[in-house]
Design a protein around this motif. Structure first.
Motif, PDB file in Angstrom:
ATOM      1  N   UNK A 268       0.830  -1.213   0.000  1.00  0.00           N
ATOM      2  CA  UNK A 268       0.000   0.000   0.000  1.00  0.00           C
ATOM      3  C   UNK A 268       0.861   1.259   0.000  1.00  0.00           C
ATOM      4  N   UNK A 269       1.829   1.338   0.890  1.00  0.00           N
ATOM      5  CA  UNK A 269       2.669   2.535   0.987  1.00  0.00           C
ATOM      6  C   UNK A 269       3.518   2.742  -0.266  1.00  0.00           C
ATOM      7  N   UNK A 270       4.154   1.690  -0.815  1.00  0.00           N
ATOM      8  CA  UNK A 270       4.907   1.894  -2.047  1.00  0.00           C
ATOM      9  C   UNK A 270       4.048   2.423  -3.186  1.00  0.00           C
ATOM     10  N   UNK A 271       2.857   1.879  -3.373  1.00  0.00           N
ATOM     11  CA  UNK A 271       2.001   2.326  -4.476  1.00  0.00           C
ATOM     12  C   UNK A 271       1.562   3.773  -4.293  1.00  0.00           C
ATOM     13  N   UNK A 272       1.394   4.188  -3.044  1.00  0.00           N
ATOM     14  CA  UNK A 272       0.984   5.571  -2.770  1.00  0.00           C
ATOM     15  C   UNK A 272       2.176   6.515  -2.688  1.00  0.00           C
ATOM     16  N   UNK A 273       3.386   5.971  -2.694  1.00  0.00           N
ATOM     17  CA  UNK A 273       4.570   6.808  -2.501  1.00  0.00           C
ATOM     18  C   UNK A 273       4.599   7.456  -1.134  1.00  0.00           C
ATOM     19  N   UNK A 274       4.002   6.798  -0.149  1.00  0.00           N
ATOM     20  CA  UNK A 274       3.846   7.364   1.196  1.00  0.00           C
ATOM     21  C   UNK A 274       4.938   6.824   2.111  1.00  0.00           C
ATOM     22  N   UNK A 275       5.823   7.691   2.579  1.00  0.00           N
ATOM     23  CA  UNK A 275       6.949   7.263   3.420  1.00  0.00           C
ATOM     24  C   UNK A 275       6.681   7.492   4.906  1.00  0.00           C
TER      25      UNK A 275
END
Length: 339
Positions: A268-275
């Motif tokens: 989920x985080x990789x696809x959203x670019x959310x770090x």
């Protein structure tokens, strides 16, 4: 990122022979490190088309374990195992998600042992072994592990990695009545005693494996593996907090526990670019920060990646390490031998 192996040199003690490679090794302990781990470290993306969220979560592939160690700075791996015809195949789910870079377990552990033998002085490598069972039985020949299987699993771990290369619960407990007492009151062994070795953890499975493993060994007497335990357990030393919580993890780390958390989950985080979750995981002081994305995967994101801050294979733990600790005091690529 330049391959870490390319930074290694043949000599273990670069520079002045009278200067120790790791001058803080008697002061720093195993829990004073923070390392990068991979989730499902064996995983190769399935070629079985699966619809919906389940299929989306499987869309990643890890390079072989030795490349993770050499090129990505990984120092914690996770291996899922089943019981199948007396062996322990390493895979996520039979039939639908069964591709692996190594299998059975003995092969994967031998890869790690061979890499370790070529790289003297590496920081202790964490090996998380997760017993699996099928939520939907797709192949009945793949079975969950019972108590007898867990005893055989111990034998495979010791045989493949070498008893002398393991940090065991007995090593940590010493004369304390329980493993938890030793962790909270006396602490972990120093890095001087632990370099070049492995700390193996029986992770959460889908059934009663942890209880079976502890049944005759309530504080892991004689066992080569630790377990992911509740903090109040007599066997508590390594704890899982998958969703990063800075306060909760910080408290556990300050008590002396080694904590494993996840920088991302289900992609989920990789696809959203959310770090956000990634940065919180590192700031929390969790010693093991696991990810599915140790290098940029452009099919997921052009920017998202998880690496230990500072670009070293490992760094000083931001919660427990002394202020004079530097990343090169934990592991310095220039002090690894590579034949």
């Amino acid at each position: 990122m330049v391959a870490l192996v390319a930074l290694a040199v043949a000599a273990c003690n670069g520079g002045d022979d009278d200067e120790p490679a790791y001058p803080l090794d008697d002061e720093l302990r195993i829990n004073d490190v923070q390392v990068l781990g991979t989730h499902n470290s064996f995983h190769v993306e399935t070629d079985v088309p699966l619809p919906g969220p389940v299929g989306d979560e499987m869309e990643y592939t890890h390079v072989p374990l030795e490349q993770q160690l050499d090129e990505q700075g990984v120092r914690a791996v996770e291996l899922d195992v089943y019981d199948h015809d007396g062996e322990f195949p390493v895979l996520h789910s039979p039939v639908v998600d069964d591709r692996s870079t190594c299998s059975p377990l003995e092969e994967c552990l031998t890869v790690l042992a061979d890499w370790s033998a070529r790289h003297d002085g590496h920081v202790p490598i964490f090996v998380l072994i997760e017993p699996r069972e099928q939520s939907l039985v797709l192949d009945p020949t793949f079975e969950p592990l019972d108590a007898g299987d867990l005893d055989r699993l111990d034998e495979v771990v010791v045989s493949a990695l070498g008893a002398e290369n393991l940090v065991t619960p007995d090593d940590v407990r010493g004369d304390s009545p329980t493993l938890r007492d030793a962790i909270v009151e006396d602490g972990w062994p120093a890095l001087a005693e632990s370099r070049g070795r492995f700390l193996v953890v029986l992770s959460f499975g889908g059934g009663d494996e942890r209880d079976d493993y502890l049944a005759a060994h309530p504080t892991l007497e004689g066992r080569p593996m630790f377990v992911m335990a509740e903090p109040s357990s007599p066997a508590a030393a390594v704890v899982a907090v998958d969703e990063p919580d800075e306060a909760a993890i910080g408290d556990l780390v300050e008590e002396g526990f080694i904590v494993r958390t996840r920088a991302d989950a289900e992609l989920a985080e990789p696809r959203a670019g959310d770090v956000t979750r990634r940065d919180l995981a590192f700031a929390s002081g969790a010693q093991i920060v696991s990810t599915d994305v140790p290098v940029v995967d452009p099919t997921l994101s052009d920017t998202y990646v998880v690496q230990v801050p500072g670009g070293r294979p490992a760094r000083c733990n931001p919660v427990t390490a002394p202020p004079d600790c530097r990343a090169v005091d934990i592991e310095n690529p220039a002090h690894l031998r590579s034949d």
